[in-house]
Design a protein around this motif. Structure first.
Motif, mmCIF file in Angstrom:
data_model
loop_
_atom_site.group_PDB
_atom_site.id
_atom_site.type_symbol
_atom_site.label_atom_id
_atom_site.label_comp_id
_atom_site.label_asym_id
_atom_site.label_seq_id
_atom_site.Cartn_x
_atom_site.Cartn_y
_atom_site.Cartn_z
ATOM 1 N N MET A 21 0.838 -1.168 0.000
ATOM 2 C CA MET A 21 0.000 0.000 0.000
ATOM 3 C C MET A 21 0.891 1.243 0.000
ATOM 4 S SD MET A 21 -3.507 0.606 2.092
ATOM 5 C CE MET A 21 -3.986 -1.031 1.685
ATOM 6 N N LYS A 22 0.455 2.256 -0.692
ATOM 7 C CA LYS A 22 1.206 3.505 -0.811
ATOM 8 C C LYS A 22 0.666 4.550 0.167
ATOM 9 C CE LYS A 22 3.088 1.741 -4.493
ATOM 10 N NZ LYS A 22 2.905 0.370 -4.110
ATOM 11 N N LYS A 23 1.363 5.676 0.235
ATOM 12 C CA LYS A 23 0.910 6.824 1.011
ATOM 13 C C LYS A 23 0.227 7.796 0.049
ATOM 14 C CE LYS A 23 2.616 5.852 5.086
ATOM 15 N NZ LYS A 23 1.820 5.724 6.276
ATOM 16 N N VAL A 24 -0.924 8.287 0.450
ATOM 17 C CA VAL A 24 -1.665 9.259 -0.336
ATOM 18 C C VAL A 24 -1.683 10.562 0.454
ATOM 19 C CG1 VAL A 24 -3.885 9.817 -1.397
ATOM 20 C CG2 VAL A 24 -3.096 7.443 -1.361
ATOM 21 N N LYS A 25 -1.151 11.634 -0.155
ATOM 22 C CA LYS A 25 -1.089 12.942 0.506
ATOM 23 C C LYS A 25 -2.296 13.770 0.057
ATOM 24 C CE LYS A 25 2.883 15.099 0.890
ATOM 25 N NZ LYS A 25 4.072 15.902 0.544
ATOM 26 N N ILE A 26 -3.091 14.181 1.040
ATOM 27 C CA ILE A 26 -4.300 14.945 0.771
ATOM 28 C C ILE A 26 -3.959 16.434 0.674
ATOM 29 C CG2 ILE A 26 -6.648 15.443 1.584
ATOM 30 C CD1 ILE A 26 -6.085 12.449 0.973
ATOM 31 N N LEU A 27 -4.507 17.107 -0.338
ATOM 32 C CA LEU A 27 -4.245 18.529 -0.539
ATOM 33 C C LEU A 27 -5.437 19.415 -0.197
ATOM 34 C CD1 LEU A 27 -2.341 18.422 -3.942
ATOM 35 C CD2 LEU A 27 -1.378 18.578 -1.645
ATOM 36 N N MET A 28 -6.657 18.861 -0.220
ATOM 37 C CA MET A 28 -7.854 19.660 0.013
ATOM 38 C C MET A 28 -8.812 18.922 0.937
ATOM 39 S SD MET A 28 -8.863 20.895 -3.756
ATOM 40 C CE MET A 28 -7.747 21.681 -4.851
ATOM 41 N N GLY A 29 -9.667 19.670 1.586
ATOM 42 C CA GLY A 29 -10.701 19.080 2.420
ATOM 43 C C GLY A 29 -10.283 19.003 3.874
ATOM 44 N N GLU A 30 -11.048 18.241 4.635
ATOM 45 C CA GLU A 30 -10.832 18.188 6.080
ATOM 46 C C GLU A 30 -9.487 17.578 6.475
ATOM 47 O OE1 GLU A 30 -13.059 15.075 8.394
ATOM 48 O OE2 GLU A 30 -14.068 14.834 6.459
ATOM 49 N N PHE A 31 -8.884 16.768 5.608
ATOM 50 C CA PHE A 31 -7.608 16.133 5.921
ATOM 51 C C PHE A 31 -6.442 16.773 5.170
ATOM 52 C CE2 PHE A 31 -10.666 12.621 6.739
ATOM 53 C CZ PHE A 31 -10.436 12.489 8.094
ATOM 54 N N SER A 32 -6.601 18.006 4.739
ATOM 55 C CA SER A 32 -5.565 18.702 3.987
ATOM 56 C C SER A 32 -4.229 18.655 4.729
ATOM 57 C CB SER A 32 -5.974 20.157 3.760
ATOM 58 O OG SER A 32 -4.990 20.821 3.015
ATOM 59 N N GLY A 33 -3.179 18.256 4.005
ATOM 60 C CA GLY A 33 -1.843 18.169 4.578
ATOM 61 C C GLY A 33 -1.512 16.835 5.209
ATOM 62 N N CYS A 34 -2.491 15.948 5.318
ATOM 63 C CA CYS A 34 -2.262 14.631 5.943
ATOM 64 C C CYS A 34 -1.894 13.582 4.896
ATOM 65 C CB CYS A 34 -3.519 14.172 6.681
ATOM 66 S SG CYS A 34 -3.999 15.233 8.042
ATOM 67 N N LYS A 79 -7.898 16.067 -5.477
ATOM 68 C CA LYS A 79 -7.739 16.472 -4.075
ATOM 69 C C LYS A 79 -6.472 15.891 -3.435
ATOM 70 C CE LYS A 79 -12.606 17.256 -3.097
ATOM 71 N NZ LYS A 79 -12.998 17.433 -4.439
ATOM 72 N N ILE A 80 -5.647 15.220 -4.236
ATOM 73 C CA ILE A 80 -4.430 14.621 -3.691
ATOM 74 C C ILE A 80 -3.209 15.098 -4.466
ATOM 75 C CG2 ILE A 80 -5.746 12.567 -3.021
ATOM 76 C CD1 ILE A 80 -3.993 11.106 -5.201
ATOM 77 N N ASP A 81 -2.039 14.813 -3.904
ATOM 78 C CA ASP A 81 -0.767 15.115 -4.561
ATOM 79 C C ASP A 81 -0.411 13.912 -5.439
ATOM 80 O OD1 ASP A 81 1.857 15.595 -5.317
ATOM 81 O OD2 ASP A 81 2.436 16.384 -3.351
ATOM 82 N N ILE A 82 -0.768 13.988 -6.701
ATOM 83 C CA ILE A 82 -0.543 12.872 -7.623
ATOM 84 C C ILE A 82 0.949 12.611 -7.813
ATOM 85 C CG2 ILE A 82 -0.867 12.068 -9.998
ATOM 86 C CD1 ILE A 82 -3.532 13.617 -9.967
ATOM 87 N N SER A 83 1.761 13.662 -7.870
ATOM 88 C CA SER A 83 3.211 13.492 -8.037
ATOM 89 C C SER A 83 3.793 12.679 -6.883
ATOM 90 C CB SER A 83 3.911 14.843 -8.113
ATOM 91 O OG SER A 83 3.475 15.553 -9.234
ATOM 92 N N HIS A 84 3.326 12.941 -5.678
ATOM 93 C CA HIS A 84 3.775 12.201 -4.491
ATOM 94 C C HIS A 84 3.428 10.717 -4.621
ATOM 95 C CE1 HIS A 84 3.093 10.710 -0.319
ATOM 96 N NE2 HIS A 84 4.231 11.337 -0.104
ATOM 97 N N TYR A 85 2.215 10.426 -5.052
ATOM 98 C CA TYR A 85 1.770 9.039 -5.211
ATOM 99 C C TYR A 85 2.561 8.344 -6.328
ATOM 100 C CZ TYR A 85 -1.322 5.021 -5.632
ATOM 101 O OH TYR A 85 -1.812 3.737 -5.671
ATOM 102 N N GLU A 86 2.685 9.002 -7.475
ATOM 103 C CA GLU A 86 3.376 8.383 -8.606
ATOM 104 C C GLU A 86 4.869 8.220 -8.360
ATOM 105 O OE1 GLU A 86 2.174 10.313 -12.246
ATOM 106 O OE2 GLU A 86 0.320 9.127 -12.270
ATOM 107 N N ALA A 87 5.474 9.075 -7.528
ATOM 108 C CA ALA A 87 6.887 8.914 -7.178
ATOM 109 C C ALA A 87 7.104 7.589 -6.447
ATOM 110 C CB ALA A 87 7.368 10.077 -6.323
ATOM 111 N N GLN A 88 6.129 7.195 -5.636
ATOM 112 C CA GLN A 88 6.228 5.908 -4.944
ATOM 113 C C GLN A 88 6.133 4.745 -5.936
ATOM 114 O OE1 GLN A 88 3.788 5.903 -1.111
ATOM 115 N NE2 GLN A 88 3.119 7.770 -2.166
ATOM 116 N N LEU A 89 5.256 4.875 -6.925
ATOM 117 C CA LEU A 89 5.138 3.847 -7.961
ATOM 118 C C LEU A 89 6.430 3.745 -8.760
ATOM 119 C CD1 LEU A 89 1.551 4.572 -9.362
ATOM 120 C CD2 LEU A 89 2.224 2.771 -7.761
#
Length: 124
Positions: free
Chosen positions: A1-14, A50-60
């Motif tokens: 499982m990867k890490k997903v960084k949230i950019l918007m909404g109630e969990f922004s920055g998590c 709503k997420i940092d796609i670059s962060h997710y794809e860097a893990q891939l």
């Protein structure tokens, strides 16, 4: 499982453990990709806008580089080819230089002379 960084909404920055659940594989732009994340309150679905796609794809990409055992710029011998395309002058028996690797596993050789999906290579 990867890490997903949230950019918007109630969990922004998590960051949460998660994965891509649906991918607009035709890249029509008609719908965003969907991700499932595990929050303290349970699983949630978030859209790719709503997420940092670059962060997710860097893990891939890191995972693919580890699997491949090579990086862009390496000269390699192709042990097992994957599906892809090749120009007329392609010779799989000679060494080739890797010129691009995508997070999904496509490897481009010799500035586009050939491209394969998740080949096995040996660095020489």
């Amino acid at each position: 499982m990867k890490k997903v960084k949230i950019l918007m909404g109630e969990f922004s920055g998590c960051e949460f453990e998660g994965y891509r659940y649906y991918c607009d594989y035709l890249h029509t732009g008609n719908s965003p990709d969907l991700y499932i994340i595990k929050t303290p309150e349970g699983e949630m679905t978030v859209t790719s806008d709503k997420i940092d796609i670059s962060h997710y794809e860097a893990q891939l990409l890191d995972e693919e580089l580890t699997r491949l055992g090579a990086k862009v710029g390496d000269t390699v011998k192709i042990i097992r080819s994957g599906g892809g395309y090749f120009k007329n002058s392609w010779d799989s028996k000679i060494p080739h230089k890797i010129t691009r690797i995508t997070p999904s596993g496509y490897v481009q050789f010799d500035d586009g002379m050939g491209e394969m999906f998740r080949p096995d290579v040996e660095v020489i």
